[in-house]
Design a protein around this motif. Structure first.
Motif, short mmCIF file in Angstrom:
data_model
loop_
_atom_site.label_atom_id
_atom_site.label_comp_id
_atom_site.label_asym_id
_atom_site.label_seq_id
_atom_site.Cartn_x
_atom_site.Cartn_y
_atom_site.Cartn_z
N ALA A 30 0.82 -1.21 0.00
CA ALA A 30 0.00 0.00 0.00
C ALA A 30 0.86 1.26 0.00
N ARG A 31 2.09 1.15 0.47
CA ARG A 31 3.01 2.29 0.52
C ARG A 31 4.13 2.18 -0.51
N ARG A 32 3.94 1.35 -1.52
CA ARG A 32 5.02 1.00 -2.45
C ARG A 32 5.64 2.21 -3.14
N GLU A 33 4.82 3.21 -3.50
CA GLU A 33 5.37 4.35 -4.22
C GLU A 33 6.25 5.20 -3.32
N ALA A 34 5.82 5.43 -2.10
CA ALA A 34 6.63 6.21 -1.17
C ALA A 34 7.91 5.49 -0.80
N LEU A 35 7.83 4.16 -0.73
CA LEU A 35 8.99 3.36 -0.32
C LEU A 35 9.90 3.01 -1.48
N ASP A 36 9.42 3.18 -2.72
CA ASP A 36 10.20 2.81 -3.91
C ASP A 36 10.67 1.36 -3.82
N LEU A 37 9.72 0.45 -3.56
CA LEU A 37 10.07 -0.96 -3.41
C LEU A 37 10.41 -1.58 -4.75
N PRO A 38 11.29 -2.60 -4.74
CA PRO A 38 11.54 -3.34 -5.97
C PRO A 38 10.26 -4.06 -6.44
N ARG A 39 10.23 -4.44 -7.70
CA ARG A 39 9.11 -5.21 -8.23
C ARG A 39 9.05 -6.55 -7.50
N LEU A 40 7.84 -6.98 -7.12
CA LEU A 40 7.70 -8.20 -6.34
C LEU A 40 6.38 -8.88 -6.63
N PHE A 41 6.32 -10.17 -6.35
CA PHE A 41 5.07 -10.90 -6.41
C PHE A 41 4.98 -11.81 -5.19
N LEU A 42 3.75 -12.10 -4.78
CA LEU A 42 3.48 -12.88 -3.59
C LEU A 42 3.02 -14.28 -3.99
N ILE A 43 3.60 -15.30 -3.38
CA ILE A 43 3.18 -16.68 -3.60
C ILE A 43 2.21 -17.02 -2.48
N ALA A 44 0.92 -17.13 -2.81
CA ALA A 44 -0.11 -17.22 -1.78
C ALA A 44 -1.42 -17.70 -2.39
N ASP A 45 -2.40 -17.91 -1.51
CA ASP A 45 -3.77 -18.19 -1.92
C ASP A 45 -4.47 -16.84 -2.13
N PRO A 46 -4.84 -16.50 -3.37
CA PRO A 46 -5.42 -15.17 -3.61
C PRO A 46 -6.66 -14.88 -2.79
N GLU A 47 -7.50 -15.89 -2.59
CA GLU A 47 -8.72 -15.66 -1.81
C GLU A 47 -8.40 -15.35 -0.35
N MET A 48 -7.42 -16.05 0.20
CA MET A 48 -7.03 -15.79 1.58
C MET A 48 -6.50 -14.35 1.73
N VAL A 49 -5.66 -13.92 0.77
CA VAL A 49 -5.09 -12.58 0.83
C VAL A 49 -6.19 -11.53 0.65
N ALA A 50 -7.13 -11.80 -0.24
CA ALA A 50 -8.23 -10.86 -0.44
C ALA A 50 -9.07 -10.71 0.83
N ARG A 51 -9.32 -11.81 1.51
CA ARG A 51 -10.09 -11.74 2.76
C ARG A 51 -9.34 -10.95 3.82
#
Length: 348
Positions: A30-51
């Protein structure tokens, strides 16, 4: 910039779904622009993360991808590589039924880095008890990653746990074993192999040409020349002498109670401690929210927050993402893709 020259993204494993792995990942994104984070992806269950995102009230858009090279094509979305084994959400309620997905995330992230599809692996914390109840038999994350990398590459590796923060870097020579077992496990060869890995990786991955190593004693006052235990003189000192003859910049054994004040810390780059808490207590006391767990000795770059699953905070919005952010930024810098250090990157 051609597609082949775009830096490979970081892989993030979800960790224990009942803990704060999803919380800190979402909060950081959520703060990626201010933090200038590297490009990343999450290995997870999308429904769990959405909840979890809905529970936390975070307006983070999620997108499922099929391959790491699809990551970041639309920077508005947190890209998720979905698990085959689903996760239930249940913050604060560890469930052995989630173990398969938790291990799958680690396995796939490791393979993707080894295969060159991802630049580094950042692991969210796991709940070892939940994994043990499902048949997991490794002392911890660090040891599991070492065995996994060895199996995948055919080359055995010794994992070395480095806790590194703004004011202190520490390595425990023995890691996840009972304190009563430390004296028997502490050998001259283990100290030597650990120190060699530390010096090599600090040079190749952190840019320290000749790292300064400080080796602690095991017993109070480093044994008082044998008056308080034999290990300091019989095991630790001979190892330090051998390291000196090999050209390493090393001192010790030093009393553990005088190694961590500011003047002492200024004289070394990393402290090699004899057991888990001797290293982790000062590291976490000095900078709990900024310290990162790095596994040296592996054929991949792996970082992790220095805290546990914090199941009591999961889903509450109270978990601070500081250490996760630091782990992501350090992984990016080690892989040559991250922004420079930012003293304002901590999420207080």
């Amino acid at each position: 910039m051609s597609a082949s020259s775009i830096p490979r993204p970081l892989a993030i494993s979800i960790g224990e779904p009942s803990g704060v792995g999803a919380d800190v990942t979402l909060a950081a994104f959520a703060r990626r622009e201010a933090l200038d984070l590297p490009r990343l992806f999450l290995i997870a269950d999308p429904e769990m993360v959405a909840r979890r995102a809905e529970r936390l009230g975070l307006d983070v858009q999620l997108r499922t991808i099929g391959r790491p090279d699809e990551c970041g094509s639309d920077p508005r979305f947190l890209d998720i590589l979905p698990l085959v084994n689903p996760h239930s959400e249940g913050p604060g309620r560890p469930d052995p039924a989630n173990a398969a997905g938790t291990i799958e995330a680690i396995d796939r992230g490791t393979r993707l880095v080894l295969d060159g599809a991802a630049s580094a692996l950042v692991t969210n914390p796991i709940d070892k008890k939940a994994l043990y109840d499902a048949g997991f038999r490794h002392p911890g994350h660090t040891e599991y990653l070492a065995e996994l990398c060895g199996n995948l590459t055919g080359e055995a590796c010794q994992p070395v746990m480095l806790l590194t923060g703004p004011d202190l870097s520490c390595v425990p020579v023995t890691i996840h074993i009972p304190l009563a077992d430390v004296p028997a496990a502490l050998t001259e060869e283990l100290i030597l192999s650990t120190a060699r890995i530390v010096a090599r990786d600090l040079s190749t991955r952190f840019g320290l040409e000749r790292p300064r190593l400080a080796v602690s004693g095991l017993n109070p006052h480093a044994g008082e020349r044998g008056a308080i235990g034999r290990e300091d003189e019989a095991v630790i000192r001979p190892a330090v002498e051998i390291l000196r003859t090999e050209g390493f910049d090393v001192v010790g054994p030093l009393p553990g109670d005088t190694m961590f004040h500011p003047e002492a810390r200024a004289r070394y780059d990393v402290a090699l401690c004899m057991y888990h808490d001797q290293a982790l207590i000062p590291a976490k006391t000095l900078a709990f929210d900024e310290t990162v767990n790095v596994t040296l000795g592996l054929p991949i770059i792996r970082t992790s927050p220095d805290h546990g699953t914090a199941a009591d905070l999961a889903g509450s919005g109270a978990a601070r993402p500081n250490s996760f952010i630091a782990a992501v930024r350090l992984a990016g810098r080690m892989a040559g893709i991250g922004a420079g250090a930012d003293e304002d990157a901590n999420a207080r």
